[in-house]
Design a protein around this motif. Structure first.
Motif, PDB file in Angstrom:
ATOM      1  N   ASN A 191       0.822  -1.216   0.000  1.00  0.00           N
ATOM      2  CA  ASN A 191       0.000   0.000   0.000  1.00  0.00           C
ATOM      3  C   ASN A 191       0.852   1.260   0.000  1.00  0.00           C
ATOM      4  N   PHE A 192       2.035   1.161   0.553  1.00  0.00           N
ATOM      5  CA  PHE A 192       2.921   2.322   0.630  1.00  0.00           C
ATOM      6  C   PHE A 192       3.283   2.818  -0.768  1.00  0.00           C
ATOM      7  N   THR A 193       3.679   1.915  -1.640  1.00  0.00           N
ATOM      8  CA  THR A 193       4.043   2.293  -3.005  1.00  0.00           C
ATOM      9  C   THR A 193       2.825   2.824  -3.754  1.00  0.00           C
ATOM     10  N   ALA A 194       1.681   2.211  -3.548  1.00  0.00           N
ATOM     11  CA  ALA A 194       0.456   2.683  -4.201  1.00  0.00           C
ATOM     12  C   ALA A 194       0.141   4.117  -3.780  1.00  0.00           C
ATOM     13  N   VAL A 201      17.429  -0.584  -2.328  1.00  0.00           N
ATOM     14  CA  VAL A 201      17.961   0.009  -1.091  1.00  0.00           C
ATOM     15  C   VAL A 201      17.333   1.378  -0.858  1.00  0.00           C
ATOM     16  N   PHE A 202      17.215   2.167  -1.916  1.00  0.00           N
ATOM     17  CA  PHE A 202      16.583   3.480  -1.789  1.00  0.00           C
ATOM     18  C   PHE A 202      15.109   3.328  -1.433  1.00  0.00           C
ATOM     19  N   ARG A 203      14.434   2.352  -2.000  1.00  0.00           N
ATOM     20  CA  ARG A 203      13.017   2.117  -1.700  1.00  0.00           C
ATOM     21  C   ARG A 203      12.835   1.806  -0.222  1.00  0.00           C
ATOM     22  N   LYS A 204      13.704   0.971   0.304  1.00  0.00           N
ATOM     23  CA  LYS A 204      13.644   0.602   1.715  1.00  0.00           C
ATOM     24  C   LYS A 204      13.891   1.827   2.606  1.00  0.00           C
ATOM     25  N   THR A 205      14.872   2.642   2.241  1.00  0.00           N
ATOM     26  CA  THR A 205      15.183   3.853   2.994  1.00  0.00           C
ATOM     27  C   THR A 205      14.023   4.833   2.941  1.00  0.00           C
ATOM     28  N   MET A 206      13.448   5.017   1.771  1.00  0.00           N
ATOM     29  CA  MET A 206      12.334   5.952   1.609  1.00  0.00           C
ATOM     30  C   MET A 206      11.132   5.526   2.446  1.00  0.00           C
ATOM     31  N   LYS A 207      10.814   4.245   2.438  1.00  0.00           N
ATOM     32  CA  LYS A 207       9.684   3.754   3.224  1.00  0.00           C
ATOM     33  C   LYS A 207       9.901   4.017   4.713  1.00  0.00           C
ATOM     34  N   TYR A 208      11.108   3.741   5.179  1.00  0.00           N
ATOM     35  CA  TYR A 208      11.388   3.958   6.597  1.00  0.00           C
ATOM     36  C   TYR A 208      11.308   5.442   6.964  1.00  0.00           C
ATOM     37  N   GLU A 209      11.961   6.281   6.177  1.00  0.00           N
ATOM     38  CA  GLU A 209      12.015   7.713   6.491  1.00  0.00           C
ATOM     39  C   GLU A 209      10.636   8.363   6.408  1.00  0.00           C
ATOM     40  N   LEU A 210       9.840   8.005   5.422  1.00  0.00           N
ATOM     41  CA  LEU A 210       8.510   8.596   5.305  1.00  0.00           C
ATOM     42  C   LEU A 210       7.571   8.125   6.410  1.00  0.00           C
ATOM     43  N   SER A 211       7.807   6.943   6.924  1.00  0.00           N
ATOM     44  CA  SER A 211       6.971   6.458   8.023  1.00  0.00           C
ATOM     45  C   SER A 211       7.263   7.191   9.330  1.00  0.00           C
ATOM     46  N   GLN A 212       8.377   7.908   9.402  1.00  0.00           N
ATOM     47  CA  GLN A 212       8.757   8.640  10.608  1.00  0.00           C
ATOM     48  C   GLN A 212       8.223  10.075  10.643  1.00  0.00           C
ATOM     49  N   ILE A 213       7.574  10.535   9.586  1.00  0.00           N
ATOM     50  CA  ILE A 213       7.114  11.928   9.497  1.00  0.00           C
ATOM     51  C   ILE A 213       5.868  12.129  10.354  1.00  0.00           C
ATOM     52  N   LYS A 214       5.840  13.230  11.069  1.00  0.00           N
ATOM     53  CA  LYS A 214       4.687  13.623  11.886  1.00  0.00           C
ATOM     54  C   LYS A 214       4.011  14.817  11.222  1.00  0.00           C
ATOM     55  N   PHE A 215       2.687  14.824  11.223  1.00  0.00           N
ATOM     56  CA  PHE A 215       1.924  15.893  10.590  1.00  0.00           C
ATOM     57  C   PHE A 215       1.137  16.684  11.617  1.00  0.00           C
ATOM     58  N   GLU A 216       1.036  17.977  11.365  1.00  0.00           N
ATOM     59  CA  GLU A 216       0.193  18.863  12.173  1.00  0.00           C
ATOM     60  C   GLU A 216      -1.166  18.969  11.485  1.00  0.00           C
ATOM     61  N   ASN A 217      -2.179  19.421  12.195  1.00  0.00           N
ATOM     62  CA  ASN A 217      -3.521  19.532  11.624  1.00  0.00           C
ATOM     63  C   ASN A 217      -3.622  20.582  10.531  1.00  0.00           C
ATOM     64  N   ASN A 248       8.136  17.862   0.115  1.00  0.00           N
ATOM     65  CA  ASN A 248       9.355  18.405   0.719  1.00  0.00           C
ATOM     66  C   ASN A 248      10.143  17.311   1.433  1.00  0.00           C
ATOM     67  N   SER A 249       9.445  16.402   2.098  1.00  0.00           N
ATOM     68  CA  SER A 249      10.109  15.299   2.793  1.00  0.00           C
ATOM     69  C   SER A 249      10.785  14.353   1.812  1.00  0.00           C
ATOM     70  N   ILE A 250      10.113  14.062   0.706  1.00  0.00           N
ATOM     71  CA  ILE A 250      10.692  13.184  -0.309  1.00  0.00           C
ATOM     72  C   ILE A 250      11.965  13.798  -0.875  1.00  0.00           C
ATOM     73  N   LEU A 251      11.931  15.091  -1.145  1.00  0.00           N
ATOM     74  CA  LEU A 251      13.125  15.775  -1.660  1.00  0.00           C
ATOM     75  C   LEU A 251      14.257  15.738  -0.636  1.00  0.00           C
ATOM     76  N   GLY A 252      13.926  15.966   0.627  1.00  0.00           N
ATOM     77  CA  GLY A 252      14.930  15.942   1.688  1.00  0.00           C
ATOM     78  C   GLY A 252      15.524  14.558   1.891  1.00  0.00           C
ATOM     79  N   ILE A 253      14.691  13.528   1.847  1.00  0.00           N
ATOM     80  CA  ILE A 253      15.166  12.156   2.012  1.00  0.00           C
ATOM     81  C   ILE A 253      16.107  11.784   0.878  1.00  0.00           C
TER      82      ILE A 253
END
Length: 118
Positions: free
Chosen positions: A27-30, A69-85, A95-100
């Motif tokens: 589901n993450f890739t989708a 390897v990049f796919r694995k890193t991207m999945k981990y890093e994006l799962s760590q993002i916190k969102f405000e309302n 912005n997070s994808i570009l930073g990662i």
């Protein structure tokens, strides 16, 4: 010319990304591909900064598809993002994808992978 056609001209990997055959339970890739489509078609094509970001996102998602390897890193890093309302979620994800990607490329140049033959 149609806006969508102009955007696709700037995204050489569009069809490769959209037609990527991922696992049924991935589901993450989708979601990532859905975010990619939403973002590239929502930008103002007259703004060069936004157009450059579209080109970068296209390049990053192509790397996501090609590099395990990049796919694995991207999945981990994006799962760590916190969102405000009150945040624009789509913009924060882009912005997070570009930073990662920048962080990954910087770390990749410092790491040397040695394959071991058995």
């Amino acid at each position: 010319m149609d806006k969508n056609k102009l955007i696709i001209e700037h995204c050489p990997n569009f069809y490769k990304i959209v037609n990527f055959d991922f696992f049924e339970d991935d589901n993450f890739t989708a979601c990532l591909i859905k975010i990619y489509r939403e973002y590239i078609f929502s930008v103002n094509i007259l703004d060069n900064n936004e157009l450059n970001r579209v080109v970068q996102i296209d390049k990053i998602l192509a790397k996501y598809i090609d590099d395990y390897v990049f796919r694995k890193t991207m999945k981990y890093e994006l799962s760590q993002i916190k969102f405000e309302n009150r945040e624009n979620i789509l913009q924060k994800l882009v912005n997070s994808i570009l930073g990662i990607f920048d962080k990954y490329e910087e770390g990749k140049t410092r790491n040397i992978y040695i394959a071991r033959w058995i």
